[in-house]
Design a protein around this motif. Sequence first.
Motif, short mmCIF file in Angstrom:
data_model
loop_
_atom_site.label_atom_id
_atom_site.label_comp_id
_atom_site.label_asym_id
_atom_site.label_seq_id
_atom_site.Cartn_x
_atom_site.Cartn_y
_atom_site.Cartn_z
N THR A 253 -44.40 -4.17 -11.54
CA THR A 253 -44.77 -3.09 -12.46
C THR A 253 -43.56 -2.59 -13.25
O THR A 253 -43.67 -2.31 -14.45
CB THR A 253 -45.39 -1.92 -11.68
OG1 THR A 253 -44.50 -1.51 -10.63
CG2 THR A 253 -46.71 -2.31 -11.07
N VAL B 64 -42.76 -5.20 -16.04
CA VAL B 64 -43.69 -5.14 -17.17
C VAL B 64 -43.46 -3.87 -17.98
O VAL B 64 -43.46 -3.89 -19.23
CB VAL B 64 -45.14 -5.21 -16.65
CG1 VAL B 64 -46.13 -4.97 -17.79
CG2 VAL B 64 -45.40 -6.56 -16.00
N ALA C 203 -51.33 -1.54 -18.24
CA ALA C 203 -50.94 -2.74 -17.51
C ALA C 203 -51.21 -2.60 -16.02
O ALA C 203 -51.70 -3.54 -15.37
CB ALA C 203 -49.46 -3.03 -17.75
N ILE D 72 -52.15 -5.42 -13.24
CA ILE D 72 -51.15 -5.53 -12.17
C ILE D 72 -51.74 -5.13 -10.83
O ILE D 72 -51.53 -5.82 -9.82
CB ILE D 72 -49.92 -4.68 -12.51
CG1 ILE D 72 -49.23 -5.25 -13.74
CG2 ILE D 72 -48.96 -4.65 -11.32
CD1 ILE D 72 -48.02 -4.45 -14.19
#
Length: 276
Positions: A79, A82, A106, A111
Amino acid sequence: MSAAPQIARRQADPGGNFLRPPSRVDRLIAPLGGFFAMALEAFRVLPKRPLQWREFIQQTWFIARVSIGPAIFVGIPLTCLVTFQFNQVLREVGAIDLSGSGAALATVTQIGPVVATLVVAGAGATAICADLGARKIREEIDAMEVLGINVVHRLVAPRVLASMFAAVMLNALIILIGLAGGYVFSVYLQGASPALYVANLNLLIGIPDLVQSEVKALVFGMLAGLVGCYRGLTVKGGPKAVGNAVNETVVYSFMALFVANLFLTALPYNLGLVGK
């Protein structure tokens, strides 16, 4: 003369008729048929009394114990990576204060479920397979069947339920970790505003997206539990066979879960349930 070796290689049924040796397609379809038969039986006996609450609680704690650590250690770097890359793009266009919306999008949509997929398949399903496989080679499963105990009701159903429940909880945990990690990266390392980060969390996603994420985790947990139970109950041989079944469980679970992730991601958008 040439037909004699072919006839010798064939197996005869009790009636004396010769059977065609199984082909590669037969060897592929037979396990799939057995898997779906076990899955249907598991859902059929799921509400049947007596409910195996004690087994469910034990297996939920067992799966959580082997999955929470890997979930945290996989979720945090993924995480944060990203979020960091997304924030770099936002900084180029002067919109770093929108980092909260990107982190939430995301983490919630991809994720969280994907990390739950990896952890449940790599830790939970393999633990289930190893447990049932060890019982199988010790002939405990055969002894239960001789005693008239429905193995699917007694062992498979509570493990599938436990895997589903653990996957949902892991998904929620990973989402919280992702949002917290994104906050640290965005605010303390990349100069985003703390208030705007929190305010923009629901800019691109809403409750339907969160529900979709949890449904995906629920389905992933169900598939991983079913695969682990099926491979554990179909082990033939000794300890080496159990080890091979555990390795196969990882591969089969990943294949099933990523295909399911593709459909569960696209279907709600095509139906108009999310994204509007």
